[in-house]
Design an enzyme around this catalytic site. Sequence first.
Site, short mmCIF file in Angstrom:
data_model
loop_
_atom_site.label_atom_id
_atom_site.label_comp_id
_atom_site.label_asym_id
_atom_site.label_seq_id
_atom_site.Cartn_x
_atom_site.Cartn_y
_atom_site.Cartn_z
N GLY A 295 0.83 -1.20 0.00
CA GLY A 295 0.00 0.00 0.00
C GLY A 295 0.86 1.25 0.00
O GLY A 295 2.03 1.22 -0.41
N SER A 296 0.29 2.32 0.51
CA SER A 296 0.97 3.62 0.43
C SER A 296 2.03 3.75 1.53
O SER A 296 1.91 3.12 2.59
CB SER A 296 -0.06 4.73 0.58
OG SER A 296 -0.72 4.57 1.82
N PRO A 297 3.04 4.58 1.32
CA PRO A 297 4.03 4.81 2.37
C PRO A 297 3.39 5.34 3.66
O PRO A 297 3.81 4.95 4.76
CB PRO A 297 4.97 5.87 1.75
CG PRO A 297 4.84 5.65 0.27
CD PRO A 297 3.41 5.23 0.04
N VAL B 297 0.39 4.70 4.99
CA VAL B 297 -0.21 3.61 5.77
C VAL B 297 0.86 2.59 6.16
O VAL B 297 0.78 1.97 7.23
CB VAL B 297 -1.39 2.95 4.99
CG1 VAL B 297 -2.00 1.81 5.79
CG2 VAL B 297 -2.46 3.99 4.68
N GLY B 298 1.90 2.47 5.35
CA GLY B 298 3.03 1.59 5.71
C GLY B 298 3.61 1.97 7.06
O GLY B 298 3.97 1.10 7.87
N GLU C 204 5.57 -3.28 1.06
CA GLU C 204 5.66 -3.04 -0.38
C GLU C 204 4.91 -1.73 -0.63
O GLU C 204 3.68 -1.72 -0.67
CB GLU C 204 5.02 -4.20 -1.16
CG GLU C 204 5.72 -5.54 -0.96
CD GLU C 204 6.98 -5.68 -1.80
OE1 GLU C 204 7.17 -4.89 -2.75
OE2 GLU C 204 7.79 -6.58 -1.51
N CYS D 272 1.86 0.59 -8.90
CA CYS D 272 2.88 1.09 -7.96
C CYS D 272 4.17 1.45 -8.67
O CYS D 272 4.85 2.39 -8.27
CB CYS D 272 3.14 0.06 -6.88
SG CYS D 272 3.59 -1.56 -7.54
N1 NAD Z 1 5.12 -1.87 -3.81
C1 NAD Z 1 4.08 -2.53 -4.29
O1 NAD Z 1 4.16 -3.71 -4.64
C2 NAD Z 1 2.75 -1.83 -4.45
C3 NAD Z 1 1.76 -2.45 -5.22
C4 NAD Z 1 0.54 -1.81 -5.36
C5 NAD Z 1 0.29 -0.60 -4.76
N2 NAD Z 1 1.26 -0.01 -4.03
C6 NAD Z 1 1.02 1.30 -3.43
O2 NAD Z 1 -0.27 1.29 -2.80
C7 NAD Z 1 -0.83 2.58 -2.86
C8 NAD Z 1 -2.23 2.53 -3.44
O3 NAD Z 1 -3.03 1.57 -2.82
P1 NAD Z 1 -4.11 1.93 -1.70
O4 NAD Z 1 -4.70 3.27 -1.98
O5 NAD Z 1 -5.02 0.78 -1.58
O6 NAD Z 1 -3.16 2.01 -0.43
P2 NAD Z 1 -3.53 2.26 1.10
O7 NAD Z 1 -2.24 2.32 1.82
O8 NAD Z 1 -4.49 3.38 1.25
O9 NAD Z 1 -4.36 0.94 1.53
C9 NAD Z 1 -3.77 -0.34 1.50
C10 NAD Z 1 -4.52 -1.26 2.47
O10 NAD Z 1 -4.39 -0.75 3.80
C11 NAD Z 1 -5.67 -0.55 4.40
N3 NAD Z 1 -5.58 0.69 5.18
C12 NAD Z 1 -5.79 1.96 4.73
N4 NAD Z 1 -5.57 2.83 5.73
C13 NAD Z 1 -5.20 2.11 6.81
C14 NAD Z 1 -4.80 2.44 8.15
N5 NAD Z 1 -4.75 3.71 8.55
N6 NAD Z 1 -4.49 1.45 8.99
C15 NAD Z 1 -4.52 0.17 8.59
N7 NAD Z 1 -4.88 -0.21 7.35
C16 NAD Z 1 -5.21 0.73 6.47
C17 NAD Z 1 -6.64 -0.46 3.23
O11 NAD Z 1 -7.93 -0.87 3.65
C18 NAD Z 1 -6.02 -1.39 2.20
O12 NAD Z 1 -6.40 -2.73 2.43
C19 NAD Z 1 0.10 3.41 -3.73
O13 NAD Z 1 0.95 4.17 -2.93
C20 NAD Z 1 0.88 2.35 -4.49
O14 NAD Z 1 2.12 2.79 -5.00
C21 NAD Z 1 2.48 -0.60 -3.84
#
Ligand code: NAD
Length: 489
Positions: free
Chosen positions: A206-208, A210-211, A228, A262
């Site tokens: 997911g996003s940095p 939320v990471g 990731e 991503c």
């Molecule tokens: N490196 C990789 O392999 C890869 C692959 C795909 C997407 N991404 C990245 O993911 C991002 C887009 O995806 P997104 O919008 O779904 O990301 P996101 O970080 O918003 O959400 C990812 C997951 O986390 C959960 N989530 C959201 N907020 C949360 C919180 N505060 N606490 C706990 N869980 C939470 C969501 O429900 C979802 O299941 C982009 O930054 C993209 O670059 C990375």
Amino acid sequence: MNDAPSSQTLQAAAGEADPHRMRAVFELQQTTALRWRDSTARERIARIEKLRDAMLAHRTAFHQAFAQDYRKPEAEVEVSEFLPVMDEIHQAIGSVRRWMKPKRVWPTKTMLGTGAQVQYQPRGRVLVIAPWNYPLSLCFGPLVSALAAGNTVIIKPSEMTPHVSALMGRIIADTFPPDEVALFEGSLPTSQALLDMPFDHIFFTGSPAVGKVVMAAAAKHLASVTLELGGKSPVIVDASANVQMAAETLMWGKFLNNGQTCVAPDTAYVHASVKQAFVDACRSVLQQRYGAGAAAQKASADLTRVVNRRHTQRVAHLLNDAVARGAKVLTGGDIDEAQCYIAPTLLERVPADAAILSEEIFGPLLPIIEYTDLDQVIHDINRQPKPLALYLWSTDRQSIRRVLSHTSSGGACVNHCVAHFAHGNLPFGGVNNSGIGNAHGEYGFKAFSHERAVLRGSWLHLVKLFFPPYTPGRNKLIRMTVDLLRLPF
Ligand SMILES: NC(=O)c1ccc[n+]([C@@H]2O[C@H](COP(=O)([O-])OP(=O)(O)OC[C@H]3O[C@@H](n4cnc5c(N)ncnc54)[C@H](O)[C@@H]3O)[C@@H](O)[C@H]2O)c1
């Protein structure tokens, strides 16, 4: 497992999963995880084959679910969702025996006479949290690695692709008992409830932003993490580049999944001497692929939509903000918020303070920045957080070497883009802001394994020569041993 909450019940709660049920499944998985510590390759392969067969049995249902969620074309579902998971499965089935084998390591000089090996143990109970942009690939891909490594798994897919998430939930419930693999649908509350549990490993995509939340939650239990993440992946097209090839590959990598990737090329630095030829080539590639003119492109069945209205507004804001600050639209620019449509758009003369140059775009916009000095481009890239990918189109070996050795990124492609994701023998991951740890193939297996050091051997009893009391003789022996390491052999 008679007292196990049925998977059907787990999926029944609308919106968010029931925290009590999630906790119950988590507890249930503990017994299985302990039992699976010495699971055989054959057992792991059988689980992966079950997943493969169930996934393929629902191929058409997946095509429909993807079309419902964001009009993703069938070909893109195949190439960017099925293909990576099938590749992961194929590799795991063929190689897990070898991956699992304890690896003998040579003794170092002071350990001569001992035997040592690295044993790959399952981490135990693992949590996979996935984003919406490649929901199948980013839920089932890590699931394959986790199963290959012998773990029980709980998956939390994204709430933004409800049809695909529901279908995956049904497949998991029908294929695995919940003490082995379970999937819980939901958004923030579900994710937070899961993150409160002491998993052995958390694999988050997911996003940095939320990471960081995930890593902080993992720290409470000292769970290991694979993160990731995303970021702004820069592109360089230098003066020596094959401009036509650059346009053809870049327009694919950028507009696959409508830029919601991503590792999508985010900002293109193009040498002034080839810029016009490059822009012309990109325009013509876009017209040939998606139709000439705004109406034809909007009607194209080959362009995925932006995932929802909120993201359409976010991407539209990036575009409008850049234009308001003086950027010029070279092609595209159409927005239809109600239909979650934004045309494939190239921009130039984007001012440095435009948000599009600092935020991850994650949509169908590509700013083109003209340059004359490669070192300045390298300097600009190094001022930004380390990206997930970097792409360079060049035929000049010196430039290629210079860019690769003076920048950092999770991965890189020379004269291509995005395709490194598909190479199962390469680690896939970011660096710092774009991620921690790796996925895919053996790297994915290792992410879900604990590398345990095991030392044995009868010569080990010689270590007693270093035990107290530290007599003058022992002191001398210890010093001699330390000094021995100064010798070059
Ligand atoms: N490196 C990789 O392999 C890869 C692959 C795909 C997407 N991404 C990245 O993911 C991002 C887009 O995806 P997104 O919008 O779904 O990301 P996101 O970080 O918003 O959400 C990812 C997951 O986390 C959960 N989530 C959201 N907020 C949360 C919180 N505060 N606490 C706990 N869980 C939470 C969501 O429900 C979802 O299941 C982009 O930054 C993209 O670059 C990375």
